[in-house]
Design an enzyme around this catalytic site. Structure first.
Site, PDB file in Angstrom:
ATOM      1  N   CYS A  92      18.944 -10.875   4.046  1.00  0.00           N
ATOM      2  CA  CYS A  92      17.944 -10.532   3.026  1.00  0.00           C
ATOM      3  C   CYS A  92      17.121 -11.734   2.575  1.00  0.00           C
ATOM      4  O   CYS A  92      16.409 -11.661   1.572  1.00  0.00           O
ATOM      5  CB  CYS A  92      18.623  -9.901   1.817  1.00  0.00           C
ATOM      6  SG  CYS A  92      19.432  -8.329   2.187  1.00  0.00           S
ATOM      7  N   CYS A 114      18.275  -7.985  -7.848  1.00  0.00           N
ATOM      8  CA  CYS A 114      19.437  -7.327  -7.249  1.00  0.00           C
ATOM      9  C   CYS A 114      20.244  -6.516  -8.249  1.00  0.00           C
ATOM     10  O   CYS A 114      21.182  -5.826  -7.874  1.00  0.00           O
ATOM     11  CB  CYS A 114      20.336  -8.355  -6.573  1.00  0.00           C
ATOM     12  SG  CYS A 114      20.927  -9.628  -7.691  1.00  0.00           S
TER      13      CYS A 114
END
Length: 246
Positions: free
Chosen positions: A206, A231
């Site tokens: 990511c 997140c």
């Protein structure tokens, strides 16, 4: 003793900022007997790690070992141990939850939608963070306002509504140049990925290096819109908490 009194060369104007940081960390430790720094092992968190460990400030340090970190990031645990004689506490995701996600969606399903990406972050980061912070009255982060559009209103002290504890962002008003000037002045160990164009470092699949002109978090979840790039660790902590007693 303030880190600024050590035999180092600090750029003009930074010495006062370092002294204020040291005083803030001392104040946090004095106000909260149970407080931890959540470290990603990236530049800002290594700055705070040095400020804490080099002066013996009573703030614990932990990191979320998601199972998908770069080898260079994992190597930072050894570098901290070698430099400071300190073992950073590691928190891992629940194996059963990871296995279930992979079974239902696939190992890299987070590329398919924001929802699936957030589910993965919830399993690998948010849930372990909640366990790491259980029983503490405050936590410390390396977030800065300059990092992204989602952090421009960041406060130095906030109330983490999701966990009902105090959250401190001591570097909120620091800029990138000041962070790196500190790291250089005190010879703080840093993640080798920074030298390869990674100003912000998360899980390996990511995170990518940024391109010239991109903001520092452009390499995080680069396939998503800028306003979704969190997140879940920090999104519930936007309320000032000056004077909060815990």
């Amino acid at each position: 003793m303030s880190a600024a009194t050590l035999d180092t060369t600090l750029p003009a104007g930074l010495e006062a900022k370092v002294e204020r940081l040291d005083a803030l960390l001392d104040s946090i430790a004095a106000r909260h007997a149970r407080v931890k720094l959540a470290s990603s092992l990236a530049a800002e968190d290594m700055l705070l790690t040095h400020a804490i460990l080099s002066r013996g400030v009573r703030i614990g340090i932990f990191s979320l070992n998601t199972g998908r970190l770069h080898a260079e990031t994992l190597g930072m645990f050894d570098r901290v141990r070698e430099r400071y004689g300190y073992e950073i506490e590691q928190w891992h995701p629940q194996a059963a939850a990871v296995d279930e996600y992979v079974r239902l969606h696939g190992l890299n399903a987070f590329y398919e939608s924001v929802d699936l990406r957030r589910q993965c972050c919830e399993i690998r980061k948010v849930e372990p963070l909640n366990r790491a912070l259980a029983g503490v009255s405050a936590w410390v982060t390396g977030q800065r306002r300059e990092q992204s559009v989602t952090r421009t209103e960041l406060h130095e002290e906030e109330h983490d509504a999701a966990r009902d504890i105090v959250k401190f962002n001591p570097l909120a008003d620091w800029n990138e140049a000041q962070v790196w000037a500190y790291l250089k002045a005190f010879a703080v160990p840093v993640n080798p990925l920074h030298a390869r164009g990674y100003p912000s470092i998360g899980c390996e699949p990511c995170t990518r290096a940024i391109r010239p002109g991109e903001d520092s978090r452009a390499g995080r979840w680069w396939w998503e819109n800028r306003d979704t790039k969190e997140c879940g660790l920090h999104v519930a902590s936007a309320l000032p908490a000056q004077g909060t007693a815990h």
